[in-house]
Design a protein around this motif. Structure first.
Motif, short mmCIF file in Angstrom:
data_model
loop_
_atom_site.label_atom_id
_atom_site.label_comp_id
_atom_site.label_asym_id
_atom_site.label_seq_id
_atom_site.Cartn_x
_atom_site.Cartn_y
_atom_site.Cartn_z
N SER A 1 47.06 91.39 1.90
CA SER A 1 47.54 92.68 2.04
C SER A 1 48.66 92.80 1.05
N SER B 1 41.82 96.71 9.13
CA SER B 1 42.34 95.37 8.71
C SER B 1 41.19 94.20 9.04
N TYR C 1 40.46 94.97 2.01
CA TYR C 1 41.44 94.95 1.14
C TYR C 1 41.08 94.90 -0.14
#
Length: 207
Positions: free
Chosen positions: A59, A111, A117
């Motif tokens: 992240s 996530s 990501y």
């Protein structure tokens, strides 16, 4: 698609030929290893992609990619006399902000996706791509701008109301504070300095 990669290649070559701390570092690595700067950049990009898939702290890496490069070129745009690049990067930051707000509510679910990501990084790269049809331009024209124009009057009215209420609140608080200070000084006036009591006489006693 060919024009996209040619634009990206041109932008990368331009960046590698500039004088900044990144190119200075790449030049030092190239001198010590003999590996060309372009290959170093390609290898770094490949390693970053793998890290976004399997690494810890993906992240943070993704957010740095979406911030550092645009911030660098935004500063260059501010310092340049040309205003077209100002519009380009302002558009990017508007879309970036809207995306950040949407991500705040969906990040807890997305996530967990193993490719989240990496997909987010590719999306941000698309938004900053040096082509007219990059993501920020497309999303701004098709989503942000129509939505803004539709609700512009309402938003302006809300902003004016909030400004008026904020000014009124500040004036009210300031008035209350001043009245409290004046009232406090009236009820508890400053005490005068204590009068000195006469000390014991130093004169000798007379028998």
């Amino acid at each position: 698609m060919v024009s996209f990669f040619s634009k990206v290649k041109e932008r990368v070559d331009t960046f590698l030929n500039e004088k900044n701390f990144v190119t200075d570092f790449l030049n030092k690595v190239e001198e010590k290893t003999g590996i060309k700067k372009r290959l170093l950049v390609i290898g770094t990009a490949a390693a970053t992609g793998l890290y976004l898939l399997f690494g810890y702290g993906a992240s943070l890496i993704c957010n740095l990619i979406g911030f550092v490069y645009p911030a660098y070129y935004s500063i260059k745009a501010i310092e340049s006399p040309n205003k077209d690049d100002d519009t380009q990067w302002l558009t990017y930051w508007v879309v970036y902000g809207v995306f950040g707000v949407g991500e705040f509510f969906s990040d807890i679910f997305l996530s967990w996706c193993p490719f989240y990501y990496l997909c987010k990084c590719l999306f941000l790269l698309w938004c900053m791509a040096p082509v007219p049809w990059n993501g920020s331009q497309v999303l701004y024209r098709r989503l942000v701008r129509p939505l803004f124009l539709k609700h512009e009057a309402t938003v302006d009215s809300m902003v004016c109301d909030l400004n008026g209420k904020a000014i009124t609140t500040v004036e009210h608080v300031t008035r209350e504070v001043l009245q409290t200070l004046v009232r406090s000084r009236t009820i508890h006036p400053a005490e005068p300095a204590a009068k000195e009591l006469p000390g014991p006489s130093n004169e000798p006693k007379v028998d």
